[in-house]
Motif scaffolding. Structure first.
Motif, PDB file in Angstrom:
ATOM      1  N   VAL A 242       0.810  -1.214   0.000  1.00 34.03           N
ATOM      2  CA  VAL A 242       0.000   0.000   0.000  1.00 34.03           C
ATOM      3  C   VAL A 242       0.848   1.270   0.000  1.00 34.03           C
ATOM      4  O   VAL A 242       0.295   2.367  -0.144  1.00 34.03           O
ATOM      5  N   GLU A 243       2.157   1.139   0.161  1.00 35.04           N
ATOM      6  CA  GLU A 243       3.024   2.320   0.069  1.00 35.04           C
ATOM      7  C   GLU A 243       3.268   2.731  -1.380  1.00 35.04           C
ATOM      8  O   GLU A 243       3.728   3.844  -1.640  1.00 35.04           O
ATOM      9  N   GLN A 248      -1.971   1.919  -3.620  1.00 35.38           N
ATOM     10  CA  GLN A 248      -2.905   2.926  -3.130  1.00 35.38           C
ATOM     11  C   GLN A 248      -4.092   3.107  -4.071  1.00 35.38           C
ATOM     12  O   GLN A 248      -5.220   3.339  -3.618  1.00 35.38           O
ATOM     13  N   ALA A 274      -6.264   3.119   5.245  1.00 34.50           N
ATOM     14  CA  ALA A 274      -5.820   4.232   4.399  1.00 34.50           C
ATOM     15  C   ALA A 274      -5.536   5.482   5.235  1.00 34.50           C
ATOM     16  O   ALA A 274      -4.543   6.184   5.010  1.00 34.50           O
ATOM     17  N   LEU A 277      -2.068   5.402   7.037  1.00 28.90           N
ATOM     18  CA  LEU A 277      -0.820   5.294   6.286  1.00 28.90           C
ATOM     19  C   LEU A 277       0.119   6.448   6.634  1.00 28.90           C
ATOM     20  O   LEU A 277      -0.310   7.600   6.725  1.00 28.90           O
ATOM     21  N   CYS A 279       3.000   6.953   4.850  1.00 28.44           N
ATOM     22  CA  CYS A 279       3.781   7.278   3.653  1.00 28.44           C
ATOM     23  C   CYS A 279       3.118   8.416   2.890  1.00 28.44           C
ATOM     24  O   CYS A 279       2.040   8.901   3.263  1.00 28.44           O
TER      25      CYS A 279
END
Length: 430
Positions: A242-243, A248, A274, A277, A279
């Protein structure tokens, strides 16, 4: 040194030129002035630029390399033309009637070919099976039997094979649509979850611009069954990470899918992921987060300026003063709205007596249909008449009609009813 400066100037001039242009021609009677060019990211249209009519021709210059789906949208008339880019010039001619799109003629090679491919695919999927069944009732030596046989052979012989070196996007689209989304009953062509994960992980950037991502993700979830949704999603996100931008985009699409299919438990789980996160967040995921934040319980419902409001002199939603407000997103073509809104109408006077205002925001496109329908609704009504191209969709995270919100006197969201029955129950009118 002089040569270096000259080369630098040439490169700078080249960088200012468009990679390709999109030209749209319309008949002289077409009245629109503005048109907007969009690219695609997953299932979201991304605005590129706006241009104005010059002798009924709109010319868009696209500055970057792009292969994928595109759209030109005419907001005044709510007309839209879809096409593809293979990083080459696109030329389109529109035929209109009463300022509405009647037909599209693709003048460039790639779009002409894609259009013909789509037509042949539809015939093979929809018409060929029906003709095969009809053929059983006619002998081959009859005139109609011969015609049927000829047409079946013609449709069966249609080929969607494309040289990928000449038409990389068309080849990509056809290959992966046929592999992952066609309704093939051939066991040898059956796709499992690992196949889809590998595709989503290894595919090039055309995945995001192809329009295939959303339906492939739905297919992936269906293939895992309703009892293993979390396991399926976790496996996919772990592989994609997901980074990353791909991870994403997929996470954003999944949140929207869970929202659209009313899978609140899974939406909450992955929306929370989400939000947490650490990042850098892509624009695509940021849009999903913002849209959801706008309509969280307790959030201030974003204001909206009315276009042509009925039954009010207020200029915006915030100008409407009431102890509470019922916001309903609806459409005159929505069957559920057809059954639910009359129930609101039946209790309108009771709601009004409690200083509760109803504000209907329509996702209609046809002005006549919308106008006829609101004639029966005494509450505040407004519409951009742009359907699912309305600003309402992203601002208020609308995935279906009707969608309801209840606001307090300060325009804060205090309830999000699922159905009109929940609305009436909240106000103890059921």
């Amino acid at each position: 040194m002089k040569k270096i400066y000259i080369l630098s100037a040439v490169l700078s001039a080249f960088s200012l030129q468009a990679q390709f242009t999109v030209t749209v021609q319309t008949p002289s009677e077409f009245k629109d002035q503005d048109a907007i060019l969009y690219t695609l990211n997953g299932s979201k249209d991304i605005i590129v630029t706006k241009e104005q009519n010059k002798n009924n021709i709109w010319t868009f210059k696209y500055p970057n390399h792009y292969m994928g789906m595109m759209k030109v949208y005419f907001p005044a008339s709510n007309n839209a033309v879809n096409f593809i880019s293979e990083n080459k010039n696109v030329s389109i001619k529109m035929d209109v009637q009463n300022n509405k799109l009647k037909d599209v003629i693709y003048l460039d090679e790639a779009n002409d070919l894609m259009s013909k491919q789509q037509e042949s695919s539809q015939k093979k999927e929809l018409i060929l099976p029906a003709l095969a069944q009809i053929k059983e009732y006619y002998k081959d030596n009859t005139e109609f039997g011969k015609a049927l046989k000829s047409e079946i052979e013609k449709l069966g012989g249609m080929s969607n094979s494309i040289d990928p070196t000449q038409h990389p996007f068309i080849s990509y689209y056809n290959t992966n649509y046929n592999k992952f989304l066609s309704n093939s009953t051939d066991p040898a062509k059956k796709i499992n979850q690992d196949d889809i994960v590998n595709f989503l992980d290894k595919s090039n950037d055309m995945l995001e611009s192809s329009s295939l991502l959303r339906p492939v993700l739905v297919s992936y979830l269906n293939s895992g069954g309703n009892t293993n949704v979390t396991g399926s999603v976790d496996t996919l996100l772990e592989r994609l990470k997901v980074e990353t931008p791909r991870g994403q985009t997929v996470l954003s699409e999944l949140i929207d899918i869970f929202d659209a299919y009313d899978m609140a438990e899974f939406k909450t789980k992955y929306l929370t992921l989400a939000k947490n996160l650490k990042c850098t967040i892509t624009d695509r995921l940021a849009t999903t987060l913002k849209s959801n934040a706008n309509v969280e319980m307790g959030a201030a419902f974003p204001n909206i300026k009315f276009q042509s409001p009925a039954n009010t002199s207020a200029k915006s939603l915030y100008d409407v003063k009431a102890d509470k407000k019922i916001i309903v997103f609806w459409s005159s073509t929505c069957s559920h709205c057809e059954s639910e809104l009359p129930q609101l109408l039946a209790k309108y006077n009771d709601l009004k007596a409690k200083n509760i205002q109803i504000i209907g925001l329509s996702l209609d496109t046809d002005k006549n249909s919308y106008t006829q329908k609101i004639a029966a609704f005494p509450w505040i009504n407004d519409s951009e008449l742009r359907g699912w191209n309305s600003s309402y969709v992203d601002t208020y995270n609308v995935h279906a009609t009707p969608t309801y919100f209840i606001l307090d006197a300060n325009n804060k969201i205090i309830n999000k009813p699922d159905h009109v029955g929940n609305v009436l129950e909240y106000f103890k009118l059921k």
